[in-house]
Design a protein around this motif. Structure first.
Motif, PDB file in Angstrom:
ATOM      1  N   GLN A   1     -21.406  78.392  -6.835  1.00 27.87           N
ATOM      2  CA  GLN A   1     -20.149  79.130  -6.690  1.00 27.87           C
ATOM      3  C   GLN A   1     -20.027  80.220  -7.747  1.00 27.87           C
ATOM      4  OE1 GLN A   1     -17.557  75.736  -6.927  1.00 27.87           O
ATOM      5  NE2 GLN A   1     -17.310  75.595  -4.702  1.00 27.87           N
TER       6      GLN A   1
ATOM      7  N   GLN B 189     -22.287  83.013  -6.714  1.00 27.74           N
ATOM      8  CA  GLN B 189     -21.691  83.715  -5.573  1.00 27.74           C
ATOM      9  C   GLN B 189     -20.599  84.676  -6.047  1.00 27.74           C
ATOM     10  OE1 GLN B 189     -20.163  81.173  -2.481  1.00 27.74           O
ATOM     11  NE2 GLN B 189     -18.951  82.802  -1.545  1.00 27.74           N
ATOM     12  N   LYS B 190     -19.757  84.191  -6.927  1.00 28.50           N
ATOM     13  CA  LYS B 190     -18.676  85.031  -7.453  1.00 28.50           C
ATOM     14  C   LYS B 190     -19.245  86.258  -8.163  1.00 28.50           C
ATOM     15  CE  LYS B 190     -14.474  84.745 -10.268  1.00 28.50           C
ATOM     16  NZ  LYS B 190     -13.633  83.871 -11.128  1.00 28.50           N
TER      17      LYS B 190
ATOM     18  N   TYR C 208     -26.286  76.045  -0.138  1.00 25.19           N
ATOM     19  CA  TYR C 208     -25.033  75.369   0.232  1.00 25.19           C
ATOM     20  C   TYR C 208     -25.276  74.344   1.336  1.00 25.19           C
ATOM     21  CZ  TYR C 208     -21.866  78.359  -2.510  1.00 25.19           C
ATOM     22  OH  TYR C 208     -21.185  78.986  -3.528  1.00 25.19           O
TER      23      TYR C 208
ATOM     24  N   GLN D 109     -18.868  76.811   2.773  1.00 22.35           N
ATOM     25  CA  GLN D 109     -19.342  77.884   1.900  1.00 22.35           C
ATOM     26  C   GLN D 109     -20.653  78.470   2.403  1.00 22.35           C
ATOM     27  OE1 GLN D 109     -18.916  75.228  -1.459  1.00 22.35           O
ATOM     28  NE2 GLN D 109     -17.565  76.689  -2.476  1.00 22.35           N
TER      29      GLN D 109
END
Length: 409
Positions: free
Chosen positions: A135, A138-139, A162, A170
């Protein structure tokens, strides 16, 4: 008296002091969750230097580091095979911490690999650590501008990672980042594979409404390319989707296309099931448009006749039951009786004594509605004979016979 007063004052002072201490003493903070092992910042001896100001390692430094990380992976694999799962993941976590110095893509691919192992080994904490790190990457990726090809490869890897840790929602988000790029590339094969993957992920979450446009697009592509096998597969999938989402009109469109394909291919074995489903949808739509009941009758009849010709007696019986219920709902008792008599024959043909018993009960009830009690009595007596053979519902049929006999006295 004086001693008692001193005792009271002393007690009050002590109580007041304890209250003051209690008020001034700050509550202890709860124990914090242990930090993710992937976020440990202690310098590692495998690093040639600690990168300053977030400057990446040089290409030569990365090339020297990579073999050492591959060796860590092999060491962790050996530990796991030897049964030491704790030590194995400690080594893998060290590898993952260091992989980030090789770039986001290399790190995600390693997270994906170890994540699949963690899921298989039923290690939810490790899965959580890896998901949190994915995550974060990804951000970061969303905040940076990269070339389309680099972006595509990273997002593909994120989506797969994921999937490996079963963060399916996700995974869909990641694939949706890739989809526009794949469309621009005009690579039909890659586009179809990605759409299929996204569609399957939606279905795994039972998100039928989001799956519907994906499979409609796949169907359109298969139809335009003349891919009959894929066309049938997508039509079947859409039929299930529209049934689950209670969309009878869309379901009818799909089922009628399927029926047409099977009829053209002379594949009649699947027609009875399709006709049953088509009739059921027309029956649902008839609640708003009663004129559509004629289509429901027609398709139940076609389901019955086709099933009878194919000797699919169970399906034929099912179609007749639906037809009888529809006749009764419209007050067409004569037609319901005729269909019930045929149903007895079908159940006898398939040696379904329980079904025969139920059919005789239905005939008896219909004759009672018409106040034709002798015929009703005959039907219930035949039902009782079957009930006695089956040792089931004997009291019910005996009660029906007694009720009619008393009414005729």
């Amino acid at each position: 008296m004086l001693r008692r007063l001193i005792l009271i004052v002393t007690t009050a002072i002590l109580f007041s002091s304890s209250m003051t201490l209690a008020e001034t003493k700050k509550p202890q903070p709860p124990d914090k969750f242990p930090p993710s092992p992937l976020e440990i910042t202690t310098p590692d001896p495998l690093l040639p230097r600690l990168p300053k100001n977030k400057q990446p390692l040089t290409l030569e430094e990365q090339q020297n580091l990579e073999p050492a990380l591959d060796a860590l992976n092999q060491e962790a694999t050996a530990k796991l095979q030897a049964g030491d799962q704790v030590a194995a993941f400690e080594i893998w976590n060290r590898e993952l911490r260091l992989r980030r110095f090789l770039g986001s893509l290399a790190e995600v691919q390693a997270l994906s690999r170890v994540g699949a192992i963690a899921w298989k080994q039923n290690d939810p904490q490790e899965v959580q650590y890896i998901t949190q790190r994915l995550q974060a990457i990804q951000k970061q990726a969303q905040s940076q501008k990269k070339t389309a090809q680099t972006d595509l490869e990273l997002w593909r890897s994120l989506a797969q990672a994921y999937q490996n840790v079963r963060s399916l929602k996700q995974a869909v988000e990641a694939y949706n980042q890739v989809l526009p790029v794949v469309r621009e590339q005009k690579n039909a094969t890659a586009l179809v594979e990605m759409l299929k993957t996204i569609g399957e992920l939606h279905l795994s979450w039972f998100d039928y409404r989001k799956a519907a446009p994906i499979y409609e697009e796949l169907l359109s592509f298969a139809t335009s390319q003349g891919e009959r096998v894929n066309e049938v597969t997508y039509l079947q999938q859409l039929a299930e989707i529209y049934e689950q989402t209670s969309q009878p009109q869309q379901s009818l469109n799909v089922l009628n296309k399927l029926a047409g394909i099977y009829a053209n291919e002379n594949n009649l074995t699947k027609i009875p099931d399709l006709k049953l489903a088509i009739a059921s949808n027309y029956e649902s739509l008839a609640k708003k448009d009663p004129n559509l009941l004629l289509e429901a009758f027609k398709n139940y009849q076609e389901a019955y006749t086709t099933a009878w010709q194919l000797r699919q007696y169970v399906r034929a019986g099912e179609a007749l039951q639906k037809l009888i219920a529809l006749y009764r709902s419209q007050g067409q008792t004569d037609e319901a009786l005729q269909a019930s008599e045929i149903l007895v024959q079908i159940q006898a043909q398939s040696v379904n004594f329980y079904g025969m018993m139920q059919a005789y009960d239905q005939i008896g009830q219909l004759y009672v509605e018409r106040k034709e009690f002798p015929q009703a009595l005959t039907a219930f007596q035949k039902g009782l004979e079957l009930a006695q053979q089956l040792k089931h519902q004997e009291a019910y049929f005996t009660g029906q016979i007694k009720k009619i006999s008393n009414a005729n006295l």
